[in-house]
Design a protein around this motif. Structure first.
Motif, PDB file in Angstrom:
ATOM      1  N   ARG A 459       0.740  -1.296  -0.025  1.00  0.00           N
ATOM      2  CA  ARG A 459       0.049  -0.073   0.219  1.00  0.00           C
ATOM      3  C   ARG A 459       0.714   1.270  -0.074  1.00  0.00           C
ATOM      4  O   ARG A 459       0.433   2.460  -0.545  1.00  0.00           O
ATOM      5  CB  ARG A 459      -0.913  -0.150   1.291  1.00  0.00           C
ATOM      6  CG  ARG A 459      -2.299   0.434   1.047  1.00  0.00           C
ATOM      7  CD  ARG A 459      -3.369   0.109   1.765  1.00  0.00           C
ATOM      8  NE  ARG A 459      -3.207   0.493   3.154  1.00  0.00           N
ATOM      9  CZ  ARG A 459      -3.053  -0.187   4.263  1.00  0.00           C
ATOM     10  NH1 ARG A 459      -3.250  -1.484   4.306  1.00  0.00           N
ATOM     11  NH2 ARG A 459      -2.748   0.422   5.272  1.00  0.00           N
ATOM     12  N   TRP A 464      -0.125   5.197  -6.321  1.00  0.00           N
ATOM     13  CA  TRP A 464      -1.475   5.375  -6.468  1.00  0.00           C
ATOM     14  C   TRP A 464      -1.878   6.390  -6.730  1.00  0.00           C
ATOM     15  O   TRP A 464      -2.846   6.627  -7.537  1.00  0.00           O
ATOM     16  CB  TRP A 464      -1.885   5.347  -4.853  1.00  0.00           C
ATOM     17  CG  TRP A 464      -1.990   4.198  -4.054  1.00  0.00           C
ATOM     18  CD1 TRP A 464      -0.771   3.641  -3.282  1.00  0.00           C
ATOM     19  CD2 TRP A 464      -2.706   2.832  -4.417  1.00  0.00           C
ATOM     20  NE1 TRP A 464      -1.037   2.436  -2.836  1.00  0.00           N
ATOM     21  CE2 TRP A 464      -2.317   1.956  -3.715  1.00  0.00           C
ATOM     22  CE3 TRP A 464      -3.580   2.603  -5.041  1.00  0.00           C
ATOM     23  CZ2 TRP A 464      -2.687   0.557  -3.384  1.00  0.00           C
ATOM     24  CZ3 TRP A 464      -4.496   1.463  -5.125  1.00  0.00           C
ATOM     25  CH2 TRP A 464      -3.957   0.510  -4.225  1.00  0.00           C
TER      26      TRP A 464
ATOM     27  N   GLU B 327     -11.801 -10.037  10.282  1.00  0.00           N
ATOM     28  CA  GLU B 327     -12.282 -10.594   8.918  1.00  0.00           C
ATOM     29  C   GLU B 327     -11.985 -12.092   8.751  1.00  0.00           C
ATOM     30  O   GLU B 327     -12.482 -12.896   8.279  1.00  0.00           O
ATOM     31  CB  GLU B 327     -11.508  -9.900   7.780  1.00  0.00           C
ATOM     32  CG  GLU B 327     -12.223  -8.416   7.524  1.00  0.00           C
ATOM     33  CD  GLU B 327     -11.378  -7.732   6.600  1.00  0.00           C
ATOM     34  OE1 GLU B 327     -10.770  -8.230   5.712  1.00  0.00           O
ATOM     35  OE2 GLU B 327     -11.082  -6.711   6.941  1.00  0.00           O
TER      36      GLU B 327
ATOM     37  N   PRO C 323     -10.392  -0.354   6.978  1.00  0.00           N
ATOM     38  CA  PRO C 323      -9.249  -1.227   6.908  1.00  0.00           C
ATOM     39  C   PRO C 323      -9.559  -2.570   5.873  1.00  0.00           C
ATOM     40  O   PRO C 323      -8.707  -2.646   5.056  1.00  0.00           O
ATOM     41  CB  PRO C 323      -9.284  -2.010   8.194  1.00  0.00           C
ATOM     42  CG  PRO C 323      -9.521  -1.044   9.242  1.00  0.00           C
ATOM     43  CD  PRO C 323     -10.656  -0.128   8.374  1.00  0.00           C
ATOM     44  N   HIS C 324     -10.782  -2.963   5.640  1.00  0.00           N
ATOM     45  CA  HIS C 324     -11.127  -4.063   4.785  1.00  0.00           C
ATOM     46  C   HIS C 324     -10.827  -3.333   3.200  1.00  0.00           C
ATOM     47  O   HIS C 324     -10.465  -4.183   2.368  1.00  0.00           O
ATOM     48  CB  HIS C 324     -12.253  -4.791   4.637  1.00  0.00           C
ATOM     49  CG  HIS C 324     -13.693  -4.026   4.430  1.00  0.00           C
ATOM     50  ND1 HIS C 324     -13.889  -3.955   2.838  1.00  0.00           N
ATOM     51  CD2 HIS C 324     -14.585  -3.158   4.951  1.00  0.00           C
ATOM     52  CE1 HIS C 324     -15.034  -3.327   2.951  1.00  0.00           C
ATOM     53  NE2 HIS C 324     -15.362  -2.844   4.074  1.00  0.00           N
ATOM     54  N   GLN C 326      -8.632  -0.941   2.609  1.00  0.00           N
ATOM     55  CA  GLN C 326      -7.385  -0.639   2.575  1.00  0.00           C
ATOM     56  C   GLN C 326      -6.660  -1.979   1.908  1.00  0.00           C
ATOM     57  O   GLN C 326      -5.913  -2.128   1.084  1.00  0.00           O
ATOM     58  CB  GLN C 326      -6.635  -0.096   3.738  1.00  0.00           C
ATOM     59  CG  GLN C 326      -7.168   1.145   3.815  1.00  0.00           C
ATOM     60  CD  GLN C 326      -6.326   1.900   4.965  1.00  0.00           C
ATOM     61  OE1 GLN C 326      -5.929   1.067   6.083  1.00  0.00           O
ATOM     62  NE2 GLN C 326      -6.146   3.028   5.028  1.00  0.00           N
ATOM     63  N   GLU C 327      -7.169  -3.042   2.578  1.00  0.00           N
ATOM     64  CA  GLU C 327      -6.430  -4.485   2.023  1.00  0.00           C
ATOM     65  C   GLU C 327      -6.873  -4.748   0.781  1.00  0.00           C
ATOM     66  O   GLU C 327      -6.005  -5.483   0.074  1.00  0.00           O
ATOM     67  CB  GLU C 327      -7.216  -5.522   2.993  1.00  0.00           C
ATOM     68  CG  GLU C 327      -6.660  -5.493   4.631  1.00  0.00           C
ATOM     69  CD  GLU C 327      -7.703  -6.609   5.132  1.00  0.00           C
ATOM     70  OE1 GLU C 327      -7.894  -7.549   5.064  1.00  0.00           O
ATOM     71  OE2 GLU C 327      -7.849  -5.893   6.346  1.00  0.00           O
ATOM     72  N   LYS C 328      -8.103  -4.575   0.474  1.00  0.00           N
ATOM     73  CA  LYS C 328      -8.608  -4.790  -0.961  1.00  0.00           C
ATOM     74  C   LYS C 328      -7.606  -4.037  -1.997  1.00  0.00           C
ATOM     75  O   LYS C 328      -7.316  -4.347  -3.159  1.00  0.00           O
ATOM     76  CB  LYS C 328     -10.013  -4.739  -1.158  1.00  0.00           C
ATOM     77  CG  LYS C 328     -10.733  -5.892  -0.469  1.00  0.00           C
ATOM     78  CD  LYS C 328     -12.239  -5.576  -0.173  1.00  0.00           C
ATOM     79  CE  LYS C 328     -12.878  -6.697   0.612  1.00  0.00           C
ATOM     80  NZ  LYS C 328     -14.199  -6.455   1.133  1.00  0.00           N
ATOM     81  N   LEU C 329      -7.455  -2.740  -1.746  1.00  0.00           N
ATOM     82  CA  LEU C 329      -6.666  -1.913  -2.519  1.00  0.00           C
ATOM     83  C   LEU C 329      -5.212  -2.383  -2.645  1.00  0.00           C
ATOM     84  O   LEU C 329      -4.817  -2.444  -3.647  1.00  0.00           O
ATOM     85  CB  LEU C 329      -6.552  -0.350  -1.905  1.00  0.00           C
ATOM     86  CG  LEU C 329      -7.964   0.341  -2.210  1.00  0.00           C
ATOM     87  CD1 LEU C 329      -7.841   1.939  -1.634  1.00  0.00           C
ATOM     88  CD2 LEU C 329      -8.259   0.347  -3.637  1.00  0.00           C
TER      89      LEU C 329
END
Lengths: 500, 500, 500, 500
Positions: A459, A464, B327, C323-324, C326-329
């Motif tokens: 990240r 980005w 998750e 957060p979820h 961000q993880e997917k990104l």
């Protein structure tokens, strides 16, 4: 002279270090029934450097013509990175997929403090570079075994170092200092090669804040320093004489230690960070960046074994022409070669750092590599065991196979494909067992950083703003932002019959 | 009288059976350092049947009021299937996620030969039903331990039974027969509970062709039959006294055997298939269909432990509020509960077979269940180890923790969340190690059929012509085919302003 | 002179070619409401070659100083491959992730016939090289648009070309020949850029057998050849004036054609394979190997847009700190950068072919790249739509947003994060719709070969004997086989205290 | 009398409602070129209730013998849930996988307010039940079309309703009230069936806090209420007369609306929540729980079509015996049947709520179902397109196939398997295109809650303390906690020879 023989190496490990194994103090790490397994791994680094076939690869000479191990050289070119990669892969292929045990992690620690000392000296006017180079000279002279110690025990992961509740020592910290040096307390965990190296480079495990200066500390320490204790990991396999039943387990013990600093004195010449908290995180990051490409390198050789074991089982079971098995093998080949490809390109596409003169592996690509092999590892295991069959769970022991009374039954009934001795099939099954252990699973997921750590790295290192610029250009979103790649492109379409 | 006590059960196992472990003949399976672990599992079935809390669930009474174990009853209603499911889950929860060791697989074998005997007698005019009922009565009377033996060693998987090259005995076969019975030769593999039951039901592992009549054989045989040999699987864990370091490994040994039939005589009263090759595959299929719902049942209790271990590690590490951990826990909860849901519905939506009077678990749904938990298991392991951390690979032994000299360091540094003793965290880590073993991986993927076998089952049981009819209706493909569901639906749209 | 202007290019497309669109014959491909979209893409190749910022990259000069497009040069060095990669990425970034439409596929066809002609001439004594170089000169002189035609329509996939049932023309074949040339019949499908190039290179789609000589044919043919017909793909989007609602759909039409050879005459100077059936498969393979790295290159730019769209939606919805999300990104960034890394290394680690003087992209790594991005693409779409939200399905049209009566409601209620105009969010939503179309899904999975084709390639190119050697060495399986890497390694352990 | 005919239904939709489509006001929703497509879906509910084959299933009678639609009945038994499931599947199968358009969502809204009114009246002493029953009677009497409106437009997702920045109306709220009723402002989004129902039930989208009382509002409102505006979603497909090229797209438009409340007055008899903020979240939750099993039901019929399309393509391409295709079909069959199994068990294992007398679908299992089909949907699409081939991207239009000039070429070259007309193959390809649209992707992921919402639900409904108890029991962790299942189990082992 500066390249130790195996014998010299083994002797040099009897230095009084304070090592504990399964509740007992170890008298001699080189003869202990389990720890000597690690010494065998450590010795291979020295054996290869003495081997005429590989000397040219492993041994470098200084300006006076003195030989020294290539790994002590700072990484300055892509060729250096690729040569180191070749050394890691040679060693790992020799050692059943595991890296050699006397230089692997330490070298990347040395690279990290080399880079950081140059940077800090330039930015702060300190003289850490001198200390690092003095250390490097000593290491070269002694052809030392060298490991790194990074991961603190951390306590409650939801609390910062300075806010832990039970005690203050979950992160290694400076508890005292005087003009000669500092005293450190705490513990590092997962410290590979604790009994097979001579020296440790110790660095912080994470970024620190201003109120955490005491935890911003990096230094080198010999294995037999006073107050230093090693409490060894419980081995996966205790039956180390039986490498028929445990082809990997009997040979691979990476002697991970809980490394306890019970108020250890570090002379200031060996201190490389002492309270400069803003730099703490960079030590961890720089080490990780060098170490990740080392890990990428040996991981491919592990994969060769894993994929090879699957291919052998397919063949030995008579399944190699079954389409679903072929597909799973194809996936495994892809898994192995993609790991190799990503590891290679992280070196080949490295960046030259003008300020330090060092070459930096491509951080984006090396993260891609680690995330790739770690996030797909359980899929690889699944395919391996799927192909190998239920016999992985139920195969008798080698002692049954070798038994004069019942060996014949094992031989008769566990044979499969004509022309393949039952023994070969049984040995391959045993290899599959060892490959699919909890140890390999935890190693693959967590060594060099967990999946979540990789995601965070990706990240922070992925481009980005370029991604967003690409999307905005297509969607005709003009918010005034400028991107160096996308904003200067010519208009599309350049030519059109459309009404404007 | 028909419900044995634990003591009677243990005594009854000393019956002279021919058992080999790690190259040595076992004198007494109940006292052998490893095999007694299996006996502990076998004994639990008897202990529960004696337990006032559970007697009502486990014990049934015959028309004379004699008590017998419920599992010997033929499955005739959905309620029977759900009651058996409850028994399996009770036993498995008691036995650390593993099923009890004296009835689990055998019962489903008994159900299979019950169904097949009724079917064959009806179709062929044979009188196998009588033999099966005689066997059932003996089993009830003796409250016998009962296992099933299905999987042949198979030799080269690409060749049929009759075309194997090295020898003819890769599939158990009839080598002789006379008016009193038959003589069988060959070997069955992965035979769970080999040392803890009294009787085996042996059935074919696959469909046979006309030239394979000799392999079309099903029978019952006592564990101490002459010529029967058991060569036991190498255990995962040898240190069975240490259940701190090996909480599962020290207790779970399912004593899988390579079961060798060295020309064993079977009296004809115990033979249930003898050359009727067209029925061979149906034995395997019918057994699998009953057994799959048993497996679905205990698999949920295994998952409770696995998911619980992940939840404990999240808590003990101080990570339970970290979103990516939450998750992963959510995924694990979903994994466990979906396994439960699918296993339940395979029983609840079972089919009544009018011709045999038996109830048949829903084969489509039970296959869905098995494929679900097996194909996702490695993902579950990945999440477990991801949450637990690298400490899974590097944790010291219990002996270090208990050491008067260094235990204090282990205690100090391996504690994490405030209020959780380091011991609890270490115990949880040890559990994670045991859960992620090769044994569980192979068991989950291969027991009750491999993934490829499941795919084949799903391909043959899913309603393909209905699927195709659904697609053709939408795509306006009229090829004259008729589907009972889709062809009778009213036209869509029924009302429209569209031009025709 | 040899670099056409955009205007010259557009004019040159009015050459009488026989093109059909939605059942109607197209009079002028440059003015047709949909086909002109493809011309816009084709024109960009010419516009960039005229652009002072990019001329140095795209334009090469021959020995006489005459300029020509770099892509017509044979690929002879790694630098050539990387330059071509840069050109592809520049064009694709300019054209909204799609490659330019006048040279992309054809060049790789030219590389393939270049390699094959040199090889065949050497092995067979033919003189195809001369014909290929004559073609190249014509192409350079005319700065031609060039495409390749590979995929035959294939008929029943389970039957070989010579055994099709309905007719013999499912694979393009020679139906007549004389001293001047050959006549071909059949059809190629998925032919991109059918209306925007001047010339096609046509090669076989697969290996042929001896009885399939008539199908072993390769040649070049101009777009307006007699008997050649193009039946165009139905476009994804018909509303090409509305690029608010269809930011990609209004601009991307790659004019895929069903290209029918209704007995087309090919003069022998343009024939590059005529019955030499053993070479047919190599044409397909060599083309694929060059083309795969081209595809890897532009695929990264597509991914930039896809990942950027996800990042914009996260930002515009106010979700970028969840957060979820961000993880997917992070996963998406990894997906994009791994594609880039693998594509780069397939070029950087290319092999020099001594016999032809050409450079060959690393086939293992380029297959790894394609398999990586194709097999993960649906996961990427899933994350994209997950982040974007249900509004992807339900967003009103641009005309609602622009309406004087109700635009204010759309503006008020579809705004989200403060400071981001609703228009920007709506435009990003529209981009997400276009990105997740069936077209992109099919393109990503099937262009340059299906997943199964990739698996087959990986199976044939991965080093299986080395993998097996690695496993055998660990498992102590000695079957006499020799591996160049593993067999020469020193013994491990080299030093040991173990009893021998 | 209480069951409307299709004709009465269509007429009843001409009620002056304020509907906008692509920037223009719609005069008559039943004749509009796109919106009438939705009316066709809405009409099917009425057609089936009139159909003698299905009346018994759909029509219920009240105590006076008056007929009414079964769905208006409160759900009181498992049989009710299964009957409703059967109705949903019948309608969806009839309507090409899509649910009927006049009752589907609304009924679950009615169930939600039924449950909540009974609960609130009991806990608060209010009399909402009476209002709900009055509404129910009106609905029954008019055989009304009924939809639900839940999802607010939400603005910045990182801010709570009361803290939005641009304006206060991102969540529907009460802006005024008097003795006769309330006035509401705001907008709901993704409102399916906006033009095909007569009445909406409007409930909160999330839990509210004390300072968000104004957003705690639930009510019923007719479609033609003053101040209510519907801005329709842009349809996926505009060419609704062409159902050869768009077999789904031409028939499926679920008329999702942005539903704007421009200060709409709601009489107090129709208000079911007015400021009781503690209950707001329960409305959303209760609705979701009922609606999820409805979604599970129709999702299976969608999957029948999707899986059927894949099976047809495999057959028509001549690929049905190719092993990798068979495996992918097996996976798809598993995907479909697991969805069915989980949906069924969520009904079969429902819970009886004693306080309200209603039956509550099993929330754990219905969440498992939704998470299962949504998280695997993109994998299903991948297999579908993989099997269908690249032709999905490049197939010509139906107009080409029907063309007198070139239709013969399309027919000749797009045929594949002998005996299957090219037309059938082309129609199947068109179906694949429509199935893999962005609309279905967004619908599957987001309808009834996103993946993240499902994860949160699973996290809150799974039995974590039982999981943890299971793990603690195995790991011998005694922390004093008690679990109703695990703590009362007998000790294991019950019998042992181990030393204590």
């Amino acid at each position: 002279m500066a390249i130790k023989t195996v014998k010299e190496y083994i002797e040099s490990l009897k230095d009084g270090r304070d090592v504990w194994f399964e509740g007992e103090k170890v008298k001699d790490v080189t003869t202990h029934r389990i720890l000597r397994t690690a010494c065998e791994l450590g010795a291979m680094d020295y054996a290869l450097a003495q081997d005429p076939n590989y000397q040219q690869l492993l041994v470098e000479h200084d300006e006076k013509g003195e030989p020294y191990h290539f790994c002590f050289k700072p990484m300055e070119t892509v060729a250096d990175l690729l040569r180191k990669r070749e050394i890691v892969q040679l060693t790992a292929r020799t050692c059943f997929g595991m890296v050699g045990g006397s230089k692997f992690t330490g070298i990347d620690g040395l690279n990290a403090i080399t880079a950081m000392s140059r940077r800090m000296d330039r930015e702060l006017g300190t003289s850490y570079t001198q200390r690092v180079e003095a250390l490097r000279n000593d290491l070269k002279k002694n052809d030392a075994g060298l490991a790194v110690a990074v991961t603190d025990v951390k306590g409650d992961r939801s609390l910062r170092p300075a806010h832990q509740k039970q005690h203050k020592d979950y992160y290694v910290r400076i508890v005292d200092e005087n003009k000669d040096g500092i005293v450190v307390r705490g513990a590092k965990v997962h410290i590979s090669w604790a009994t097979t190296v001579h020296e440790f480079i110790v660095i912080p495990t994470r970024a620190m804040q201003e109120d955490e200066k005491e935890f911003a500390v990096a230094f080198a320490v010999p294995a037999n320093a006073k107050g230093l204790k090693f409490i060894m990991a419980q081995p996966e396999e205790e039956d180390e004489e039986n490498d028929f039943d445990h082809p990997l387990g009997a040979h691979i013990y990476t002697d991970e230690a809980l490394m306890v600093f019970d108020d250890v004195f570090i002379p200031k010449e060996r201190v490389f960070l002492q309270g400069e908290w803003k730099y703490a995180g960079h030590f961890a990051y720089t080490f990780a960046n060098y170490h990740r490409v080392s890990a990428d390198a040996y991981k491919y050789t592990e994969n060769e074994i894993l994929v090879g074991a699957a291919a052998l089982m397919a063949e030995y079971n008579g399944l190699e022409k079954v389409p679903h098995v072929q597909e799973k093998l194809a996936w495994l080949g892809w898994y192995a070669e993609t790991t190799e490809a990503l590891g290679r390109v992280a070196c080949m596409d490295a960046n030259q750092d003008k300020e330090t003169g060092l070459v930096i592996p491509n951080a984006v690509f090396s993260n891609c590599a680690k995330y790739f092999f770690a996030s797909n590892y359980h899929q690889a295991l699944k395919h391996l065991i799927d192909i190998a069959g239920g016999i992985v769970a139920t195969v008798p022991s080698a002692r049954d196979f070798l038994s004069p009374e019942i060996g014949k039954y094992v031989d008769k009934y566990l044979s499969a494909k004509d022309g393949i001795p039952a023994e070969h099939r049984i040995r391959a099954i045993k290899l599959v067992r060892d490959l699919s252990s909890y140890f390999n699973q935890a190693l693959t997921l967590h060594a060099e950083g967990s999946l979540a750590a990789q995601e965070m790295s990706i990240r922070t290192t992925s481009p980005w703003s370029r991604y967003k610029a690409a999307a905005k250009r297509v969607a005709h979103i003009d918010d005034g932002s400028i991107d160096p790649v996308y904003s200067k492109l010519p208009q599309f379409p350049s030519w059109t019959w459309r009404k404007k």
